[in-house]
Write a protein that holds these residues in place. Structure first.
Motif, PDB file in Angstrom:
ATOM      1  N   UNK A  96       0.771  -1.198  -0.062  1.00  0.00           N
ATOM      2  CA  UNK A  96       0.145   0.021  -0.130  1.00  0.00           C
ATOM      3  C   UNK A  96       0.911   1.203   0.066  1.00  0.00           C
ATOM      4  N   UNK A  97       1.864   1.107   0.742  1.00  0.00           N
ATOM      5  CA  UNK A  97       2.763   2.211   1.015  1.00  0.00           C
ATOM      6  C   UNK A  97       3.434   2.751  -0.465  1.00  0.00           C
ATOM      7  N   UNK A  98       3.960   1.396  -1.073  1.00  0.00           N
ATOM      8  CA  UNK A  98       4.666   1.380  -2.192  1.00  0.00           C
ATOM      9  C   UNK A  98       3.875   2.366  -3.256  1.00  0.00           C
ATOM     10  N   UNK A  99       2.615   2.213  -3.318  1.00  0.00           N
ATOM     11  CA  UNK A  99       1.771   2.995  -4.501  1.00  0.00           C
ATOM     12  C   UNK A  99       1.616   4.223  -4.102  1.00  0.00           C
ATOM     13  N   UNK A 100       1.946   4.806  -2.562  1.00  0.00           N
ATOM     14  CA  UNK A 100       1.960   5.972  -2.466  1.00  0.00           C
ATOM     15  C   UNK A 100       0.522   6.446  -1.607  1.00  0.00           C
ATOM     16  N   UNK A 101       0.038   5.294  -1.256  1.00  0.00           N
ATOM     17  CA  UNK A 101      -1.418   5.160  -0.564  1.00  0.00           C
ATOM     18  C   UNK A 101      -1.163   4.943   1.112  1.00  0.00           C
ATOM     19  N   UNK A 102      -2.192   5.145   1.865  1.00  0.00           N
ATOM     20  CA  UNK A 102      -1.950   5.119   3.380  1.00  0.00           C
ATOM     21  C   UNK A 102      -2.678   3.921   3.658  1.00  0.00           C
ATOM     22  N   UNK A 103      -2.141   3.103   4.697  1.00  0.00           N
ATOM     23  CA  UNK A 103      -2.915   1.869   5.105  1.00  0.00           C
ATOM     24  C   UNK A 103      -3.628   2.432   6.122  1.00  0.00           C
ATOM     25  N   UNK A 104      -4.779   1.997   6.244  1.00  0.00           N
ATOM     26  CA  UNK A 104      -5.533   2.043   7.529  1.00  0.00           C
ATOM     27  C   UNK A 104      -5.996   0.779   8.054  1.00  0.00           C
ATOM     28  N   UNK A 105      -5.451   0.627   9.292  1.00  0.00           N
ATOM     29  CA  UNK A 105      -5.468  -0.800   9.614  1.00  0.00           C
ATOM     30  C   UNK A 105      -6.971  -1.000  10.475  1.00  0.00           C
TER      31      UNK A 105
END
Length: 372
Positions: A96-105
């Motif tokens: 998720x971080x690799x594509x520039x997005x933010x992971x929401x757990x």
């Protein structure tokens, strides 16, 4: 010291399979064609047909790249939020971080350890672009409510099926529900290669066309870059090994379920052990056989002294990993995930595990709790 029981060992469970793989690899070596050749094309077709009619498979270099490519193909990028379970392996968050997005757990279900629609819905915002459920340990998530949730909010659903080759939900295979799915063929997986390998599965022609270009520098025609891509291609040697193993996947999975059934019977009501539970309409292919106990660390030490290998999946939840402190979570943010990390222990379970070896594991577990 008794005979050692490995946590995992590659054995010729179906006699002759190793020889078939060796012969297939030799044929690839003799062909002199190692990248995006006939073996990859055949495997993509065969794995797609195995999953479901109309599913297109695109082979890539590894499971992580499969996740990244699936997310990018689905349009997930800068400024987006992606809901992921708080108890998954770090690869899911990294993708998720690799594509520039933010992971929401999101907290997992306390019984199945999987992400649920109820858990995901609580944290959907206007920025949520996708839900990324992980079919953890080889058990499918309860997919119907997750699909309903994604449709309701107009967001993508990308499956992480890295541990669930052959697992079913309502008779349908993991990796065939969402907009796309990511598979890993890391050697230890239920369908494992001889090294790294992965694939995206999708019924969306737009997503599959993007993935085919993206994995190969963004080109479909050689030397014509249509988009900014990467080099992540499943190679011919891995593909030919996977073609052989795919023929026996159901047999391998049946043996995993048989071994799990023995554990489930023999370890019932032993100490404070919590055994794996299957959710309604979900099948389990036991990529991992994970028990839970408050005595996890001392039990693992005891088993090691008895010559029995074990694993912990996973000892540190992602929100407490040093690399992800910037996400703003802290100890206590996800009590279920933290409890799983403290109490989970994975027992030996793999095709080829011998009856006497499994008996040795069971006997050692019973002795531990009898003495304590």
């Amino acid at each position: 010291m008794p005979d050692k029981v490995p946590f995992l060992q590659f054995r010729d469970f179906v006699p002759g399979v190793h020889q078939q793989i060796e012969e297939a690899v030799v044929q690839v070596l003799r062909s002199g064609h190692f990248i995006l050749g006939e073996e990859v094309a055949h495997f993509e077709k065969e794995f797609g047909e195995y999953l479901s009619d109309g599913v297109k498979v695109i082979g890539v270099g590894n499971g992580f790249d499969a996740l990244v490519t699936a997310l990018k193909a689905a349009g997930v990028g800068e400024g987006a939020e992606v809901i992921v379970p708080s108890n998954s392996y770090m690869a899911t968050v990294n993708a998720v971080l690799q594509v520039g997005a933010k992971p929401i757990l999101a907290e997992p279900d306390a019984d199945s350890y999987n992400l649920t629609a109820a858990g995901a819905e609580k944290i959907i915002t206007a920025r949520t672009k996708a839900i990324l459920p992980v079919h953890l340990y080889g058990q499918t998530c309860i997919m119907e409510p997750l699909l309903d949730l994604s449709r309701k909010h107009g967001i993508k659903l990308i499956e992480d099926a890295a541990q669930a080759h052959g697992a079913l939900y309502k008779g349908k295979l993991a990796g065939t529900f969402g907009d796309a799915a990511a598979f890993s063929f890391y050697p230890t997986k239920n369908l494992g290669a001889l090294g790294d390998g992965g694939a995206i599965a999708t019924s969306d022609s737009g997503l599959s066309e993007f993935a085919e270009k993206y994995r190969n520098y963004g080109q479909q025609q050689k030397y014509v870059g249509e988009l900014v891509g990467v080099n992540s291609r499943l190679d011919e040697i891995q593909a030919t090994a996977l073609r052989v193993k795919l023929q026996y996947l159901e047999q391998y999975n049946a043996e995993r379920r048989r071994l799990a059934k023995v554990y489930l019977k023999e370890l019932k009501a032993v100490g404070d052990i919590i055994l794996p539970k299957s959710a309604p309409n979900c099948t389990h292919v036991y990529h991992i056989f994970c028990i839970r106990t408050r005595s996890r660390d001392s039990l693992q030490k005891w088993l090691l002294e008895k010559g029995i290998g074990t694993g912990i999946h996973y000892p540190v939840p992602v929100h407490l990993q040093p690399a992800y402190r910037f996400l703003g979570y802290k100890e206590g943010s996800f009590p279920v995930a933290e409890e799983l990390a403290k109490t989970s222990l994975s027992l030996p379970l793999f095709p080829g595990l011998k009856e006497q070896e499994q008996e040795q594991v069971i006997r050692a577990l019973k002795e531990f709790f009898q003495r304590s």
